[in-house]
Design an enzyme around this catalytic site. Structure first.
Site: not given
Length: 402
Positions: A220, A274, A310
């Protein structure tokens, strides 16, 4: 002294048992083979693991760490054990340097007083990131890791309220001054992770030579894997010096790629959430370092442009997700305990062994938390009125001396 008997226990990266864990003064004193009829606490099913360790979480339960008040910090600390988490590394994403430093001051004033899950130190995920791979980070605040800016980070290690508080920094090594920043931060004892980076594989490996040891949310916000240019994930999977952070919500990374990561980087994958303030909360609008993020019915937070911002993941859910796609249970549990603890140089956490902090989590057979201990203190028990995200459960039998 307290003894806990369990049918299965995660020991040395494998599921063993039955076994009895003896706790004395907040520390594991010994681990005995077999169940003990005289144990103070008898767990009748499920598995006893070390407390979970989350080394990348921006917030949860409505709280964004960078702006959190003292009350907010205590709320998160008290509620995280309902997910099995006993240690966490709060993460601040990109913001003006002064905002980051102010956030560190507030954290330093409170984290030593937390009653539940314990903060391990602060992870700065930015502002030394690539404008080519910003994700939801505000590009206007992205800067190069110049010597004066690294000086400002290192100064926090000696300041009264923030001494040794910064434990990890994510940066893009290809930025001007990037490799020297890696050297200086690593030399000061700060873990350096590579993320939000457009680095070539050769630059990733050069950063490892300079002292970088982690990859922030692999696949990511980084140059992707290609068969001619391995990019960031290719280099990370190739080089055993890296611990690879993985967001296992099955949205950030597809199940098939999670499995490939697991096979290629066996024993060095750290599950991370995250998470943002939306974790543990209903759909709606939340903030991530001042950025408006909307949590939809699919459980994925996105900004106004539709970019994932997130996650709303909890670490116990990540375990269930990966066990659910067929990965080995013991290795999944290790990826949420021992591997992240070792990545931060914390051998006292993430394992059940004599001399380690008695952070423990009891899960049912479906890996839903039933009870959690921090330094031997019971801080969560399902059905006790605590905030449990997974509903009530039948509790352990506690031995009452005659």
């Amino acid at each position: 002294m307290t003894s806990i008997s369990a049918p299965r226990v995660l020991l040395d990266g494998r599921l063993a048992g039955p076994a009895t864990v003896v706790v004395d003064d907040g520390v594991v004193a010994e681990v005995l083979d077999g169940a003990s009829p005289e144990a103070d606490i008898t767990l009748d099913r499920g598995v006893l693991t070390p407390g979970l360790v989350d080394i990348q979480t921006n917030g949860c339960f409505g709280v964004d760490f960078i702006t959190a008040s003292e009350q907010d910090w205590h709320l998160v600390s008290d509620r995280l054990p309902s997910t099995g988490v006993t240690a966490f590394q709060p993460t601040y994403i990109t913001a003006p340097m002064q905002t980051l430093l102010s956030g560190l001051d507030r954290a330093g004033a409170v984290i030593d007083s937390l009653r539940g899950a314990q903060a391990m130190g602060v992870h700065l995920e930015g502002p030394f990131l690539s404008p080519q791979r910003p994700g939801v980070h505000d590009p206007q605040y992205l800067v190069d890791p110049t010597p004066d800016r690294i000086d400002a980070v290192l100064a926090t290690l000696a300041a009264e309220h923030t001494r040794d508080l910064v434990t990890m920094v994510t940066l893009a090594p290809e930025l001007e001054g990037g490799l020297e920043a890696v050297r200086r931060l690593a030399g000061a004892g700060i873990r350096v992770s590579l993320g939000h980076t457009d680095a070539l594989a050769a630059q990733v490996l050069a950063a490892a030579d300079a002292g970088a040891t982690l990859i922030t949310h692999i696949f990511n916000a980084q140059r992707p894997l290609n068969h001619r240019e391995p990019g960031v994930p290719g280099a990370a999977l190739y080089d055993a010096r890296f611990t690879c952070g993985l967001i296992a919500d099955l949205h950030h990374v597809a199940p098939e790629i999670c499995t490939l990561v697991w096979r290629a980087a066996a024993g060095r994958v750290a599950l991370v959430t995250d998470a943002i303030a939306a974790a543990g909360m209903p759909p709606g609008e939340y903030e991530l370092s001042g950025i408006k993020v909307f949590l939809g019915e699919d459980g994925v937070p996105r900004d106004a442009a539709g970019v994932i911002g997130g996650s709303a993941l909890t670490l116990d859910r990540a375990i269930r997700n990966l066990v659910g796609i067929g990965l080995d249970e013991a290795s999944v549990l290790s990826a949420a305990t021992r591997v992240p603890a070792d990545a931060l140089g914390r051998p006292d956490l993430g394992r059940i062994a004599p001399g380690t902090r008695a952070d423990l989590a009891w899960f049912d057979d479906g890996y839903r938390p039933l009870r959690t201990w921090v330094a031997g203190r019971s801080v969560f028990e399902a059905g006790s009125g605590a905030q449990a995200p997974n509903g009530p459960h039948r509790l352990a039998r506690e031995h009452q001396p005659a």
